[in-house]
Design an enzyme around this catalytic site. Structure first.
Site, PDB file in Angstrom:
ATOM      1  N   ALA A 109      36.097  53.234  23.958  1.00 21.80           N
ATOM      2  CA  ALA A 109      34.943  53.258  24.858  1.00 21.80           C
ATOM      3  C   ALA A 109      35.404  53.626  26.274  1.00 21.80           C
ATOM      4  O   ALA A 109      36.203  54.544  26.434  1.00 21.80           O
ATOM      5  CB  ALA A 109      34.216  51.918  24.801  1.00 21.80           C
ATOM      6  N   SER A 110      34.976  52.889  27.283  1.00 23.39           N
ATOM      7  CA  SER A 110      35.267  53.292  28.667  1.00 23.39           C
ATOM      8  C   SER A 110      36.706  53.047  29.113  1.00 23.39           C
ATOM      9  O   SER A 110      37.096  53.488  30.192  1.00 23.39           O
ATOM     10  CB  SER A 110      34.305  52.595  29.633  1.00 23.39           C
TER      11      SER A 110
END
Length: 378
Positions: free
Chosen positions: A84-85
């Site tokens: 993800a981030s």
């Protein structure tokens, strides 16, 4: 285009290890970390992998639960998760590498590399620090992409922006506003400058040099022979791929806690970029509203209870939650990857407080503070 690991950059940034940090104390700390995550697993439903280091040593690594709840396939510390981030710090590194080689400058505009980009005055630095004012593509593509059964790419999002010109939130460099758009644009700039796909650039210039053998991009998912964790809903149902999964730069990387430890350790060397180049990634960029934390290049910056300044990033995307924290003062790192976003990582504040506790105020310190206060009044 440029060299990878340079032999004159191998020297590590050293940290002084206190005499109190012994093999016995390290072992005790490892048992305590295990107890914390065993509790989170049994009582709070944590499902994932953990690795914790201090003074460059792996203090603890462990796996809790399943890679796939339907198959009851146990996790290991070599299981790969969608980051993800947490992917953003790697995208920022790619930009820093190109900048160091003179291929771009942080104050170049996006339009210099992507002429069809419809917004003037947005620079690479604005993208790195979330100060571009651009709308988030994960929202406007929901409205503008005609077929959600068809995967969307970075180029597709660029075309949507050029055609529809989604409304910006504010002028560049006036506010901080976290946005995935900036980091997909950075990946697109890497492709334009390097003349290779973003995935190929990451493999050739970061993953392979650091021997991150279980790290790859979303496009490589089907060819993987190693164990990959399945993303789940809160109800432990399998998450299927989404049409936005194929946009890279803001997300789209898969890795393991063990490979992320290699990444953490590489940042204490100059294998990828020079030390002075990396230091800028850990400087703040929010002079008007720092509040509790700041933001550098792909890293959040904040003080913990001990008073140390740490850099970290968290991620949440379609069945995965991730977290990577680094404390340069004691060369510690906390790496957590989960494939069950059920809120169990809401207890990270307590974990941080245990690992980085506030220093006790002694009588001597109190007397010293009172003396300074009395002197100030006089």
């Amino acid at each position: 285009m440029f060299n990878n690991i340079l032999t004159d950059r191998e020297e590590r940034q050293q940290v002084e290890v206190p005499a109190s940090f012994t093999a016995a104390s390290a072992q005790k700390l490892g048992h305590q970390v295990d107890s914390i995550f065993t509790y989170l697993h049994k009582r709070r439903g944590f499902n994932g992998t953990v690795l914790y280091t201090k003074y460059d040593q792996v203090i603890y690594k462990g796996a809790y639960g399943y890679a796939d709840f339907y198959r009851k396939d146990s996790l290991t510390t070599q299981t790969a998760f969608q980051l993800a981030s947490v992917s953003k710090q790697f995208t920022a590194m790619a930009i820093m590498m190109l900048k160091e080689q003179g291929e771009l400058d942080y104050d170049d505009t996006v339009q210099q590399y992507i002429p069809s980009f419809p917004y003037k005055g947005v620079t690479i630095r604005h993208l790195l620090t979330h100060r571009s004012g651009l709308p988030n593509y994960t929202y406007f593509s929901d409205e503008l992409w005609p077929d959600r059964k068809k995967s969307i790419t970075n180029d597709d999002v660029l075309n949507l922006m050029a055609e529809h010109k989604p409304r910006v939130f504010y002028k560049p460099d006036t506010h901080f506003n976290y946005s995935n758009t900036g980091y997909f644009l950075l990946a697109s700039i890497v492709e334009k400058v390097s003349e290779m796909s973003f995935a190929a650039f990451m493999h050739q210039h970061i993953f392979e040099p650091l021997q991150m053998t279980n790290t790859f991009m979303f496009h490589d998912l089907e060819s993987q022979t190693g164990k990959v964790a399945t993303g789940h809903t809160r109800a432990r149902q399998k998450r299927t791929s989404d049409y936005q999964d194929t946009v890279l730069g803001d997300k789209g990387m898969f890795s393991t806690v063990e490979d992320l430890y290699k990444w953490d350790q590489a940042l204490y060397t100059q294998k990828l970029v020079r030390r002075e180049t990396l230091e800028e990634a850990f400087r703040g960029s929010r002079p008007e509203e720092k509040k509790d934390e700041d933001y550098g290049f792909g890293w959040r910056i904040k003080a913990v209870d001990s008073g140390d300044t740490v850099v970290y990033h968290a991620g949440l995307w379609h069945g995965y939650t991730t977290y990577l924290l680094r404390n340069p003062k004691d060369h510690s790192a906390l790496i957590i990857l989960s494939n069950l976003p059920n809120g169990s990582l809401q207890h990270l504040k307590e974990v941080r407080s245990f690992l980085y506790p506030a220093q006790p105020v002694t009588i001597a310190n109190n007397e010293k503070k009172q003396g300074k206060a009395a002197g100030a009044k006089m």
